[in-house]
Design a protein around this motif. Structure first.
Motif, mmCIF file in Angstrom:
data_model
loop_
_atom_site.group_PDB
_atom_site.id
_atom_site.type_symbol
_atom_site.label_atom_id
_atom_site.label_comp_id
_atom_site.label_asym_id
_atom_site.label_seq_id
_atom_site.Cartn_x
_atom_site.Cartn_y
_atom_site.Cartn_z
ATOM 1 N N THR A 127 44.015 68.779 59.426
ATOM 2 C CA THR A 127 43.872 67.789 59.952
ATOM 3 C C THR A 127 42.472 67.456 60.219
ATOM 4 O O THR A 127 41.469 66.971 59.866
ATOM 5 C CB THR A 127 45.030 66.563 60.640
ATOM 6 N N ALA A 128 41.946 68.229 61.314
ATOM 7 C CA ALA A 128 41.228 68.685 62.066
ATOM 8 C C ALA A 128 39.673 69.140 61.039
ATOM 9 O O ALA A 128 38.589 68.080 61.290
ATOM 10 C CB ALA A 128 41.120 70.325 63.551
ATOM 11 N N TRP A 129 39.788 70.445 59.863
ATOM 12 C CA TRP A 129 39.737 70.151 59.324
ATOM 13 C C TRP A 129 38.953 69.041 58.595
ATOM 14 O O TRP A 129 37.899 69.340 57.644
ATOM 15 C CB TRP A 129 39.430 71.312 58.287
ATOM 16 N N ASN A 130 39.870 68.233 58.330
ATOM 17 C CA ASN A 130 39.454 66.878 57.090
ATOM 18 C C ASN A 130 38.667 65.822 57.559
ATOM 19 O O ASN A 130 39.335 64.730 57.730
ATOM 20 C CB ASN A 130 40.968 66.868 56.276
ATOM 21 N N ASP A 131 39.141 66.219 58.902
ATOM 22 C CA ASP A 131 37.864 64.845 59.902
ATOM 23 C C ASP A 131 38.733 63.897 60.932
ATOM 24 O O ASP A 131 38.391 62.969 60.807
ATOM 25 C CB ASP A 131 36.474 64.614 59.420
ATOM 26 N N GLY A 132 39.805 64.702 60.750
ATOM 27 C CA GLY A 132 41.119 63.760 61.395
ATOM 28 C C GLY A 132 41.958 63.696 60.338
ATOM 29 O O GLY A 132 42.820 62.109 60.918
ATOM 30 N N GLU A 133 41.801 63.050 59.123
ATOM 31 C CA GLU A 133 42.289 62.765 57.935
ATOM 32 C C GLU A 133 43.411 63.286 57.720
ATOM 33 O O GLU A 133 43.283 64.751 57.731
ATOM 34 C CB GLU A 133 41.399 62.297 57.250
ATOM 35 N N PHE A 178 34.374 74.343 60.229
ATOM 36 C CA PHE A 178 33.963 72.903 61.029
ATOM 37 C C PHE A 178 34.488 72.782 62.138
ATOM 38 O O PHE A 178 34.332 74.039 63.498
ATOM 39 C CB PHE A 178 35.151 72.218 60.483
ATOM 40 N N THR A 179 33.556 71.887 63.084
ATOM 41 C CA THR A 179 33.320 71.366 64.896
ATOM 42 C C THR A 179 32.804 70.284 64.550
ATOM 43 O O THR A 179 32.228 69.844 64.636
ATOM 44 C CB THR A 179 32.843 72.688 65.122
ATOM 45 N N SER A 180 33.882 70.461 65.838
ATOM 46 C CA SER A 180 33.102 68.208 66.479
ATOM 47 C C SER A 180 32.164 68.282 67.460
ATOM 48 O O SER A 180 31.548 67.551 68.099
ATOM 49 C CB SER A 180 34.651 67.789 66.851
ATOM 50 N N GLU A 183 26.651 72.990 65.740
ATOM 51 C CA GLU A 183 27.766 74.255 64.706
ATOM 52 C C GLU A 183 27.293 75.834 64.943
ATOM 53 O O GLU A 183 28.150 76.510 64.586
ATOM 54 C CB GLU A 183 27.346 73.912 63.429
#
Length: 233
Positions: A127-133, A178-180, A183
């Motif tokens: 979910t985190a990798w998928n931008d919260g989806e 990935f990161t929020s 990078e």
């Protein structure tokens, strides 16, 4: 001394082995041979149906080994040298294989990274990798017992950065970073954990655009182009 072309070949092989591992957890059996890895059945979303391992792999032989009748069929042309346009493909994107020798990162890591060790933690990672989806189960628990390592960095109890490390005989492949946040800092933390787990092993992968710039900022060197083709009929 290992040449850039040889590093590109090592990166392509590592990536093909990672694709094969993902396919196995989805009940698909890939095949290594004739200068390529391929799957006769359509692969999971975002994963190629074939990956070339040598520059002289045959385009016709490759296409004969995969399911071009199903939507989404794609090929990772690891040396950007195939002409698949006459066979019904168009270029989806281009990137660069990258290589990094073991060593400290130029930017200090600001987050502590750790391994995902339980299958119960995989959905949150995806979910985190998928931008919260919410994830669809692309990354299945079998990968955790297949040598693959999922890495994650947490802040206030939630995953804010991550990557996948796929160790091989002589290199470690890093993908799906990935990161929020920044990078380059994510690369620094990821590489520090990779160095701890596999000291002395070079790191390979592929990136493009700003993500490539961030990787280069953390000591990676581009070693050759790759091209991903999508079958359009």
């Amino acid at each position: 001394m290992i040449t850039e072309n040889e590093w590109a070949g090592a990166a392509a092989r590592n990536n093909a082995e990672w694709c094969d591992a993902v396919c196995r957890t989805h009940g698909l059996r890939g095949e290594f041979g004739a200068g390529m890895w391929s799957s006769a059945r359509r692969t999971p979303p975002l994963y190629p149906d074939a990956v070339t391992l040598t520059p002289d792999a045959s385009a016709a032989d490759l296409v004969a080994r995969i399911d071009t009748a199903s939507p989404g069929c794609s090929v990772k042309d690891s040396f950007a040298c195939l002409d698949l346009d006459p066979l019904g493909f168009e270029v989806l994107f281009e990137a660069q294989w990258i290589h990094r020798e073991p060593g400290p990162t130029p930017v200090a890591a600001h987050l502590n990274w750790e391994q995902i060790k339980s299958s119960e933690s995989l959905p949150a990672w995806e979910t985190a990798w998928n931008d919260g989806e919410e994830g669809t189960g692309l990354f299945r628990p079998g990968l955790l017992s297949d040598g693959t390592t999922f890495l994650a960095a947490y802040a206030e109890g939630r995953i804010v950065a991550g990557a996948i490390a796929s160790p091989g005989a002589s290199v470690v492949g890093v993908s799906n970073l990935f990161t929020s946040a920044d990078e380059e800092s994510a690369w620094a933390g990821c590489l520090a954990e990779v160095a701890r787990l596999w000291p002395g092993l070079p790191v390979v992968g592929y990136e493009s655009g700003e993500s490539l710039d961030a990787a280069v900022g953390q000591g990676f060197t581009p070693v050759g182009p790759l091209r991903v083709w999508l079958h359009t009929g």
